[in-house]
Design a protein around this motif. Structure first.
Motif, PDB file in Angstrom:
ATOM      1  N   ALA A  28       0.846  -1.193   0.000  1.00 35.59           N
ATOM      2  CA  ALA A  28       0.000   0.000   0.000  1.00 35.59           C
ATOM      3  C   ALA A  28       0.881   1.243   0.000  1.00 35.59           C
ATOM      4  O   ALA A  28       2.101   1.161   0.162  1.00 35.59           O
ATOM      5  N   SER A  29       0.262   2.411  -0.175  1.00 34.26           N
ATOM      6  CA  SER A  29       0.999   3.669  -0.220  1.00 34.26           C
ATOM      7  C   SER A  29       0.369   4.673   0.735  1.00 34.26           C
ATOM      8  O   SER A  29      -0.839   4.644   0.980  1.00 34.26           O
ATOM      9  N   ILE A  30       1.208   5.559   1.275  1.00 30.05           N
ATOM     10  CA  ILE A  30       0.762   6.593   2.203  1.00 30.05           C
ATOM     11  C   ILE A  30       1.232   7.944   1.682  1.00 30.05           C
ATOM     12  O   ILE A  30       2.393   8.097   1.298  1.00 30.05           O
ATOM     13  N   ALA A  31       0.325   8.914   1.658  1.00 32.25           N
ATOM     14  CA  ALA A  31       0.689  10.271   1.240  1.00 32.25           C
ATOM     15  C   ALA A  31       0.066  11.265   2.208  1.00 32.25           C
ATOM     16  O   ALA A  31      -0.997  11.008   2.787  1.00 32.25           O
ATOM     17  N   ILE A  32       0.730  12.398   2.397  1.00 30.06           N
ATOM     18  CA  ILE A  32       0.194  13.480   3.221  1.00 30.06           C
ATOM     19  C   ILE A  32       0.248  14.761   2.409  1.00 30.06           C
ATOM     20  O   ILE A  32       1.253  15.058   1.750  1.00 30.06           O
ATOM     21  N   ALA A  33      -0.866  15.501   2.432  1.00 29.23           N
ATOM     22  CA  ALA A  33      -0.952  16.758   1.696  1.00 29.23           C
ATOM     23  C   ALA A  33      -1.347  17.889   2.641  1.00 29.23           C
ATOM     24  O   ALA A  33      -2.179  17.705   3.527  1.00 29.23           O
ATOM     25  N   TYR A  38       1.473  17.912  -1.922  1.00 32.07           N
ATOM     26  CA  TYR A  38       1.932  16.689  -1.266  1.00 32.07           C
ATOM     27  C   TYR A  38       3.276  16.960  -0.588  1.00 32.07           C
ATOM     28  O   TYR A  38       4.214  17.453  -1.218  1.00 32.07           O
ATOM     29  N   ILE A  39       3.336  16.643   0.708  1.00 35.95           N
ATOM     30  CA  ILE A  39       4.562  16.918   1.458  1.00 35.95           C
ATOM     31  C   ILE A  39       5.225  15.641   1.977  1.00 35.95           C
ATOM     32  O   ILE A  39       6.332  15.702   2.507  1.00 35.95           O
ATOM     33  N   TYR A  40       4.541  14.507   1.833  1.00 38.17           N
ATOM     34  CA  TYR A  40       5.121  13.247   2.301  1.00 38.17           C
ATOM     35  C   TYR A  40       4.583  12.120   1.442  1.00 38.17           C
ATOM     36  O   TYR A  40       3.424  12.131   1.030  1.00 38.17           O
ATOM     37  N   PHE A  41       5.447  11.133   1.174  1.00 38.04           N
ATOM     38  CA  PHE A  41       5.003   9.996   0.373  1.00 38.04           C
ATOM     39  C   PHE A  41       5.859   8.778   0.692  1.00 38.04           C
ATOM     40  O   PHE A  41       7.078   8.869   0.800  1.00 38.04           O
ATOM     41  N   SER A  42       5.196   7.646   0.873  1.00 32.42           N
ATOM     42  CA  SER A  42       5.882   6.378   1.094  1.00 32.42           C
ATOM     43  C   SER A  42       5.073   5.291   0.408  1.00 32.42           C
ATOM     44  O   SER A  42       3.843   5.258   0.522  1.00 32.42           O
ATOM     45  N   ILE A  52       7.054  14.568  -4.189  1.00 34.27           N
ATOM     46  CA  ILE A  52       6.820  15.498  -3.081  1.00 34.27           C
ATOM     47  C   ILE A  52       6.938  16.926  -3.603  1.00 34.27           C
ATOM     48  O   ILE A  52       7.866  17.263  -4.335  1.00 34.27           O
ATOM     49  N   GLY A  53       5.973  17.755  -3.249  1.00 37.04           N
ATOM     50  CA  GLY A  53       5.933  19.126  -3.740  1.00 37.04           C
ATOM     51  C   GLY A  53       4.985  19.321  -4.896  1.00 37.04           C
ATOM     52  O   GLY A  53       4.702  20.459  -5.294  1.00 37.04           O
ATOM     53  N   GLN A  98      -4.426  22.430   8.347  1.00 37.46           N
ATOM     54  CA  GLN A  98      -5.305  21.369   7.867  1.00 37.46           C
ATOM     55  C   GLN A  98      -4.589  20.534   6.811  1.00 37.46           C
ATOM     56  O   GLN A  98      -4.017  21.072   5.859  1.00 37.46           O
ATOM     57  N   GLY A  99      -4.597  19.248   6.998  1.00 37.80           N
ATOM     58  CA  GLY A  99      -3.942  18.358   6.045  1.00 37.80           C
ATOM     59  C   GLY A  99      -4.802  17.147   5.730  1.00 37.80           C
ATOM     60  O   GLY A  99      -5.897  16.980   6.275  1.00 37.80           O
ATOM     61  N   ALA A 100      -4.293  16.300   4.853  1.00 32.03           N
ATOM     62  CA  ALA A 100      -4.994  15.071   4.461  1.00 32.03           C
ATOM     63  C   ALA A 100      -4.004  13.918   4.457  1.00 32.03           C
ATOM     64  O   ALA A 100      -2.931  14.009   3.849  1.00 32.03           O
ATOM     65  N   LEU A 101      -4.363  12.858   5.150  1.00 34.91           N
ATOM     66  CA  LEU A 101      -3.584  11.629   5.153  1.00 34.91           C
ATOM     67  C   LEU A 101      -4.289  10.639   4.228  1.00 34.91           C
ATOM     68  O   LEU A 101      -5.451  10.303   4.437  1.00 34.91           O
TER      69      LEU A 101
END
Length: 223
Positions: A28-33, A38-42, A52-53, A98-101
């Protein structure tokens, strides 16, 4: 941005990752915006890349979460993997913003499906006919419309391939982004002159197998 702030954010992201790894698949993949970026991605999936960016697309789960501030989930179309995939987004706070996981499950991941179709209602000219699902040989998307085939007849339906894939019985398998087949109607599988796989159905129709789906076809049919 200070080194201390960067270290704090990395710690936050790694905590999310550690918690999520306990219940999501390894591919699976994880992203944070945050702020539509997008500031994080795995990821554990070789086909999924995200810079990222990069900006958050308006048709994405991340965008919906950032706009509404609410948990959102959906089966998404093939913008990432050339096949529908399941994504779920959670509203979070990152350093007070405010962000989104976002968690993206791998293609073909088994999720709880709604009741499977027992029939599809198809249209020919001005008539509508319910066709038992076991009499349908294949379904395809052509010119932004969905068509299914039974006993040599073609029918139009308003249901999209994305919706169909979540509610068809397990004997239906996607072999291309625009085609789903009923494996009970397969006569043979062969290669063309370029070594690409071709599925020939019992009534003679030949359909190409996309490289994105060949591994799944092999797994299901064990060849």
């Amino acid at each position: 941005m200070s080194l201390q702030k960067i270290d704090v954010e990395k710690d936050i992201f790694n905590q999310y990752k550690t918690i999520l790894e306990d219940w999501i698949p390894t591919d699976a993949s994880i992203a944070i915006a945050v702020n539509n970026t997008y500031i994080y991605f795995s990821t554990g999936h070789h086909q999924f890349t995200l810079k990222i960016g990069s900006a958050v697309p308006e048709d994405s789960i991340a965008f919906q979460v950032l706009q509404t501030g609410q948990k959102t989930d959906a089966v998404m179309e093939s913008t990432l993997f050339e096949t529908p995939y399941y994504a779920i987004g959670y509203p979070i706070l990152v350093n007070g913003e405010q962000g989104a996981l976002i968690v993206v499950l791998p293609p073909l991941f088994t999720i709880k499906k709604p009741d499977t179709y027992k029939f599809l209602t198809g249209k020919q000219v001005e008539d509508w006919m319910p066709i038992p699902i076991d009499q349908i040989s294949h379904i395809e998307s052509l010119q932004k419309r969905t068509w299914f085939y039974s006993q040599g007849e073609q029918y139009k339906t308003a249901v999209t391939l994305k919706e169909l894939q979540t509610r068809l019985p397990s004997n239906f398998i996607r072999i291309h982004r625009s085609c789903i087949i009923n494996i009970y109607y397969i006569k043979k599988i062969s290669r063309d002159l370029t070594s690409n796989f071709i599925v020939q159905l019992s009534e003679g129709t030949e359909l190409p197998v996309s490289q994105s789906y060949i591994n799944n076809l092999r797994e299901v049919l064990e060849f």
